[in-house]
Design a protein around this motif. Structure first.
Motif, PDB file in Angstrom:
ATOM      1  N   LEU A  95       0.831  -1.211   0.000  1.00  0.00           N
ATOM      2  CA  LEU A  95       0.000   0.000   0.000  1.00  0.00           C
ATOM      3  C   LEU A  95       0.860   1.253   0.000  1.00  0.00           C
ATOM      4  N   GLU A  96       1.938   1.243   0.810  1.00  0.00           N
ATOM      5  CA  GLU A  96       2.808   2.415   0.918  1.00  0.00           C
ATOM      6  C   GLU A  96       3.588   2.637  -0.379  1.00  0.00           C
ATOM      7  N   GLN A  97       4.034   1.548  -1.008  1.00  0.00           N
ATOM      8  CA  GLN A  97       4.846   1.675  -2.224  1.00  0.00           C
ATOM      9  C   GLN A  97       4.055   2.271  -3.380  1.00  0.00           C
ATOM     10  N   ILE A  98       2.826   1.803  -3.603  1.00  0.00           N
ATOM     11  CA  ILE A  98       2.076   2.288  -4.766  1.00  0.00           C
ATOM     12  C   ILE A  98       1.635   3.733  -4.563  1.00  0.00           C
ATOM     13  N   LYS A  99       1.327   4.106  -3.320  1.00  0.00           N
ATOM     14  CA  LYS A  99       1.000   5.507  -3.041  1.00  0.00           C
ATOM     15  C   LYS A  99       2.214   6.390  -3.312  1.00  0.00           C
ATOM     16  N   MET A 100       3.382   5.940  -2.842  1.00  0.00           N
ATOM     17  CA  MET A 100       4.621   6.689  -3.072  1.00  0.00           C
ATOM     18  C   MET A 100       4.885   6.830  -4.566  1.00  0.00           C
ATOM     19  N   PHE A 101       4.703   5.751  -5.337  1.00  0.00           N
ATOM     20  CA  PHE A 101       4.960   5.802  -6.777  1.00  0.00           C
ATOM     21  C   PHE A 101       4.030   6.790  -7.473  1.00  0.00           C
ATOM     22  N   LEU A 102       2.745   6.730  -7.180  1.00  0.00           N
ATOM     23  CA  LEU A 102       1.767   7.576  -7.865  1.00  0.00           C
ATOM     24  C   LEU A 102       1.980   9.056  -7.559  1.00  0.00           C
ATOM     25  N   THR A 103       2.554   9.367  -6.410  1.00  0.00           N
ATOM     26  CA  THR A 103       2.789  10.774  -6.069  1.00  0.00           C
ATOM     27  C   THR A 103       4.127  11.292  -6.599  1.00  0.00           C
ATOM     28  N   ARG A 104       4.828  10.481  -7.404  1.00  0.00           N
ATOM     29  CA  ARG A 104       6.069  10.942  -8.059  1.00  0.00           C
ATOM     30  C   ARG A 104       5.770  11.655  -9.368  1.00  0.00           C
ATOM     31  N   LEU A 105       4.558  11.523  -9.900  1.00  0.00           N
ATOM     32  CA  LEU A 105       4.224  12.000 -11.243  1.00  0.00           C
ATOM     33  C   LEU A 105       4.392  13.512 -11.349  1.00  0.00           C
ATOM     34  N   GLY A 106       5.175  13.954 -12.353  1.00  0.00           N
ATOM     35  CA  GLY A 106       5.392  15.378 -12.584  1.00  0.00           C
ATOM     36  C   GLY A 106       4.671  15.856 -13.826  1.00  0.00           C
ATOM     37  N   PHE A 107       5.003  17.061 -14.267  1.00  0.00           N
ATOM     38  CA  PHE A 107       4.353  17.667 -15.432  1.00  0.00           C
ATOM     39  C   PHE A 107       4.819  16.998 -16.719  1.00  0.00           C
ATOM     40  N   GLY A 108       3.887  16.862 -17.656  1.00  0.00           N
ATOM     41  CA  GLY A 108       4.219  16.312 -18.959  1.00  0.00           C
ATOM     42  C   GLY A 108       4.515  14.828 -18.934  1.00  0.00           C
ATOM     43  N   SER A 109       4.093  14.144 -17.872  1.00  0.00           N
ATOM     44  CA  SER A 109       4.395  12.714 -17.741  1.00  0.00           C
ATOM     45  C   SER A 109       3.140  11.855 -17.848  1.00  0.00           C
ATOM     46  N   THR A 110       3.355  10.618 -18.272  1.00  0.00           N
ATOM     47  CA  THR A 110       2.300   9.614 -18.327  1.00  0.00           C
ATOM     48  C   THR A 110       2.774   8.392 -17.561  1.00  0.00           C
TER      49      THR A 110
ATOM     50  N   ILE B 296      -5.690  -0.030  -4.443  1.00  0.00           N
ATOM     51  CA  ILE B 296      -5.836   1.211  -5.214  1.00  0.00           C
ATOM     52  C   ILE B 296      -7.020   1.140  -6.180  1.00  0.00           C
ATOM     53  N   MET B 297      -7.405  -0.064  -6.572  1.00  0.00           N
ATOM     54  CA  MET B 297      -8.553  -0.222  -7.468  1.00  0.00           C
ATOM     55  C   MET B 297      -9.818   0.359  -6.850  1.00  0.00           C
ATOM     56  N   ASN B 298      -9.923   0.301  -5.524  1.00  0.00           N
ATOM     57  CA  ASN B 298     -11.084   0.875  -4.836  1.00  0.00           C
ATOM     58  C   ASN B 298     -10.889   2.357  -4.538  1.00  0.00           C
ATOM     59  N   VAL B 299      -9.658   2.746  -4.226  1.00  0.00           N
ATOM     60  CA  VAL B 299      -9.389   4.124  -3.804  1.00  0.00           C
ATOM     61  C   VAL B 299      -9.531   5.112  -4.961  1.00  0.00           C
ATOM     62  N   LEU B 300      -9.015   4.754  -6.158  1.00  0.00           N
ATOM     63  CA  LEU B 300      -8.916   5.711  -7.268  1.00  0.00           C
ATOM     64  C   LEU B 300      -9.901   5.457  -8.409  1.00  0.00           C
ATOM     65  N   GLN B 301     -10.854   4.579  -8.199  1.00  0.00           N
ATOM     66  CA  GLN B 301     -11.721   4.136  -9.291  1.00  0.00           C
ATOM     67  C   GLN B 301     -12.449   5.275 -10.000  1.00  0.00           C
ATOM     68  N   ASN B 302     -12.851   6.312  -9.278  1.00  0.00           N
ATOM     69  CA  ASN B 302     -13.679   7.374  -9.878  1.00  0.00           C
ATOM     70  C   ASN B 302     -12.978   8.724  -9.952  1.00  0.00           C
ATOM     71  N   ILE B 303     -11.634   8.714 -10.039  1.00  0.00           N
ATOM     72  CA  ILE B 303     -10.880   9.971 -10.104  1.00  0.00           C
ATOM     73  C   ILE B 303     -10.688  10.380 -11.562  1.00  0.00           C
TER      74      ILE B 303
END
Length: 320
Positions: A241-256, A279-286
């Motif tokens: 849980l901690e790793q995927i949250k950390m990864f998703l918050t690394r995203l910067g501008f112009g990135s996919t 994360i499938m439940n947390v971010l499903q409707n973002i």
């Protein structure tokens, strides 16, 4: 739908180029964030959209154009200008389209087979964060690599970053020799195979040497901000849980970012919950985040692979 005509003065080509960005990327950013359409000829701009939004959009454009006189305009500056303007936008929910996306690589054309793959490619092109979830052989990783190669070749991004959690599939490999890249290589072999097929072995090795293609263990992502990059996190079912949250918050501008995984093949210790499953439940409707769920029908490997997956699914159903 209303229109606003805007003339930015002085009529300075260099300043206008700075304001609009490469391939008008700053104007496209404003369009995407505010749900408007911006057309221009020289320093004459026409903004079409909701009446309450286009006035705010015009004000942001004038502010950015003033800034462009002395400062270099970046996507970050555009984002901050929008944040400061606090323009409230009520966008209609995005209706997914499934028009075929064709990826051109050095060794030919790559396109989706079947509705799920076609939709997956379309979502990667139109969303900044994408999840491809499903069994082995459905093309989720291969198509993500194809999109990354296409984005690099068309200069939409400056680098490709390959990330994977270093978790063994049911066996302890022990100490691995070599530098960081060599230690992680065995875990990233599927990604390398796809890159070699699309770009050729020598080209991939040169791009890795130059740092254009970067191999990074998930644990080394903390503290980084990844701008203008195409990031692929493979085997995400083995993240915590901690790793995927950390990864998703690394995203910067112009990135996919594309996150792939198979929640039926989790190799984490039993007491650890899979970050991907959570994360499938947390971010499903973002907004801006897409999910594509593959099934055994999407398998494009040997026909037996599909039958094996279906047999396991049936067995696990009967065990419940």
């Amino acid at each position: 739908m209303s229109s606003l005509d805007l003339i930015l003065l002085p009529d300075d080509n260099e300043r206008l180029a700075n304001f609009c960005g490469q391939f008008d990327e700053h104007l496209r950013h404003l369009e995407k964030r505010l749900g408007v359409q911006i057309a221009n000829r020289g320093n004459h701009f026409q903004i079409d959209g909701d009446e309450t939004v286009i006035v705010g959009c015009g004000a942001v454009m004038q502010s950015l154009f003033a800034t462009a006189e002395k400062d270099f305009i970046t996507p970050e500056l555009v984002h901050l200008a929008l944040q400061e303007a606090s323009i409230e936008v009520s966008l209609q929910p995005e209706i997914p389209t499934f028009e075929p996306v064709v990826i051109k690589t050095k060794h030919g054309l790559i396109k989706g087979r079947g509705e799920n793959q076609i939709g997956y490619l379309q979502k990667i092109v139109s969303h900044d964060v994408n999840f491809g979830i499903g069994p082995a052989g459905t093309g989720k990783t291969y198509l993500a690599v194809a999109c990354a190669v296409h984005a690099l070749q068309t200069e939409q991004v400056r680098k490709i970053i390959l990330v994977r959690p270093a978790v063994e599939a049911g066996e302890k490999l022990g100490f691995l020799p070599g530098d960081m890249a060599q230690k992680v290589d065995p875990y990233l072999r599927p990604l390398y195979d796809a890159l070699h097929e699309m770009l050729g072995l020598e080209r991939v090795e040169k791009l890795i040497e130059k740092g254009v293609i970067e191999v990074a263990p998930l644990a080394y992502m903390r503290g980084r901000t990844l701008n203008n990059a195409f990031i692929i996190l493979d085997e995400a079912q083995n993240t915590t849980l901690e790793q995927i949250k950390m990864f998703l918050t690394r995203l910067g501008f112009g990135s996919t970012a594309v996150i792939t995984g198979d929640i039926t093949q989790i190799d984490l210790p039993n007491e650890k919950m899979s970050g991907l499953r959570h994360i499938m439940n947390v971010l499903q409707n973002i907004d801006g985040i897409s999910f594509t769920h593959f099934s055994s029908r999407d398998v494009v490997r040997h026909p037996l692979v599909q039958r094996i997956i279906e047999a396991y699914e049936a067995f696990e159903k009967n065990q419940k």
